[in-house]
Design an enzyme around this catalytic site. Structure first.
Site, PDB file in Angstrom:
ATOM      1  N   HIS A   9       0.831  -1.204   0.000  1.00 17.66           N
ATOM      2  CA  HIS A   9       0.000   0.000   0.000  1.00 17.66           C
ATOM      3  C   HIS A   9       0.865   1.253   0.000  1.00 17.66           C
ATOM      4  O   HIS A   9       1.581   1.537   0.957  1.00 17.66           O
ATOM      5  CB  HIS A   9      -0.938   0.032   1.210  1.00 17.66           C
ATOM      6  CG  HIS A   9      -1.845   1.235   1.187  1.00 17.66           C
ATOM      7  ND1 HIS A   9      -3.006   1.269   0.456  1.00 17.66           N
ATOM      8  CD2 HIS A   9      -1.719   2.462   1.750  1.00 17.66           C
ATOM      9  CE1 HIS A   9      -3.579   2.456   0.595  1.00 17.66           C
ATOM     10  NE2 HIS A   9      -2.813   3.208   1.380  1.00 17.66           N
TER      11      HIS A   9
ATOM     12  N   HIS B 200      -1.648   3.628  -8.544  1.00 15.61           N
ATOM     13  CA  HIS B 200      -1.943   2.747  -9.680  1.00 15.61           C
ATOM     14  C   HIS B 200      -1.564   3.430 -10.982  1.00 15.61           C
ATOM     15  O   HIS B 200      -1.717   4.639 -11.131  1.00 15.61           O
ATOM     16  CB  HIS B 200      -3.420   2.332  -9.695  1.00 15.61           C
ATOM     17  CG  HIS B 200      -4.389   3.457  -9.549  1.00 15.61           C
ATOM     18  ND1 HIS B 200      -4.650   4.061  -8.335  1.00 15.61           N
ATOM     19  CD2 HIS B 200      -5.139   4.119 -10.458  1.00 15.61           C
ATOM     20  CE1 HIS B 200      -5.537   5.032  -8.507  1.00 15.61           C
ATOM     21  NE2 HIS B 200      -5.848   5.089  -9.792  1.00 15.61           N
TER      22      HIS B 200
HETATM   23  P1  AMP Z   1      -8.198   6.979 -10.478  1.00 21.60           P
HETATM   24  O1  AMP Z   1      -9.418   7.804 -10.795  1.00 21.60           O
HETATM   25  O2  AMP Z   1      -6.983   7.346 -11.252  1.00 21.60           O
HETATM   26  O3  AMP Z   1      -7.947   6.911  -8.984  1.00 21.60           O
HETATM   27  O4  AMP Z   1      -8.542   5.525 -10.995  1.00 21.60           O
HETATM   28  C1  AMP Z   1      -9.258   4.589 -10.258  1.00 21.60           C
HETATM   29  C2  AMP Z   1      -9.708   3.548 -11.234  1.00 21.60           C
HETATM   30  O5  AMP Z   1     -10.056   2.383 -10.521  1.00 21.60           O
HETATM   31  C3  AMP Z   1     -10.928   3.949 -12.068  1.00 21.60           C
HETATM   32  O6  AMP Z   1     -10.598   3.884 -13.453  1.00 21.60           O
HETATM   33  C4  AMP Z   1     -11.976   2.901 -11.674  1.00 21.60           C
HETATM   34  O7  AMP Z   1     -12.770   2.515 -12.769  1.00 21.60           O
HETATM   35  C5  AMP Z   1     -11.109   1.769 -11.191  1.00 21.60           C
HETATM   36  N1  AMP Z   1     -11.715   0.861 -10.217  1.00 21.60           N
HETATM   37  C6  AMP Z   1     -12.336   1.195  -9.063  1.00 21.60           C
HETATM   38  N2  AMP Z   1     -12.712   0.087  -8.396  1.00 21.60           N
HETATM   39  C7  AMP Z   1     -12.294  -0.967  -9.141  1.00 21.60           C
HETATM   40  C8  AMP Z   1     -12.376  -2.377  -8.984  1.00 21.60           C
HETATM   41  N3  AMP Z   1     -12.970  -2.949  -7.922  1.00 21.60           N
HETATM   42  N4  AMP Z   1     -11.830  -3.162  -9.953  1.00 21.60           N
HETATM   43  C9  AMP Z   1     -11.244  -2.609 -11.028  1.00 21.60           C
HETATM   44  N5  AMP Z   1     -11.118  -1.288 -11.225  1.00 21.60           N
HETATM   45  C10 AMP Z   1     -11.647  -0.472 -10.305  1.00 21.60           C
HETATM   46 ZN    ZN Z   2      -3.998  -0.153  -0.625  1.00 23.20          ZN
END
Ligand code: AMP
Ligand code: ZN
Length: 114
Positions: A46, A100
């Protein structure tokens, strides 16, 4: 962190479509894809955001950029090009507070981003 959704995906406590995994990294398909290929690559450890990265994390980040991204780009047949995005903080559009890398491809990207 037990209440972090991406930590829970890394521990396989909640389902995701995993496309790559090793000791320090896991990659899975974004739930709400913004391009034909939309993969999220995360360190299993994390780290809240790019602002929280410490020297001890640099090997994992180099591994992601130097090995995992090109491997996935090849596998996903993105030889025409792709984009890697790290949204950071509120104004950067970050919604999940676990570092990410978005790997986006399969269509022409626009610039500037919104
Ligand atoms: P960000 O807005 O850069 O923080 O990106 C977060 C991303 O996580 C978004 O594109 C969401 O669609 C994706 N996301 C959120 N929850 C999940 C999940 N459980 N599995 C896969 N993608 C997710
Ligand atoms: Zn985490």
């Amino acid at each position: 962190m037990s209440d972090c959704i991406f930590c829970r995906i890394a521990k396989q406590e909640i389902p995701a479509t995993v496309v790559y995994e090793d000791e320090s990294v896991i990659a899975f398909k974004d739930l709400s894809p913004q391009a034909p290929v939309h993969i999220l690559i995360i360190p299993k450890k994390h780290v809240a955001s790019l602002m929280e990265v410490r020297a001890e994390d640099s090997q994992t980040l180099a591994h992601i950029m130097g090995e995992v991204v090109p491997k996935l780009a090849n596998e996903q047949q993105l030889s025409a090009g792709f984009r890697v995005v790290i949204n950071t903080g509120e104004e950067g559009g970050q919604t999940v507070n676990h570092l990410h890398f978005h790997l986006l491809g399969g269509r022409s990207m626009q610039w500037p981003p919104g």
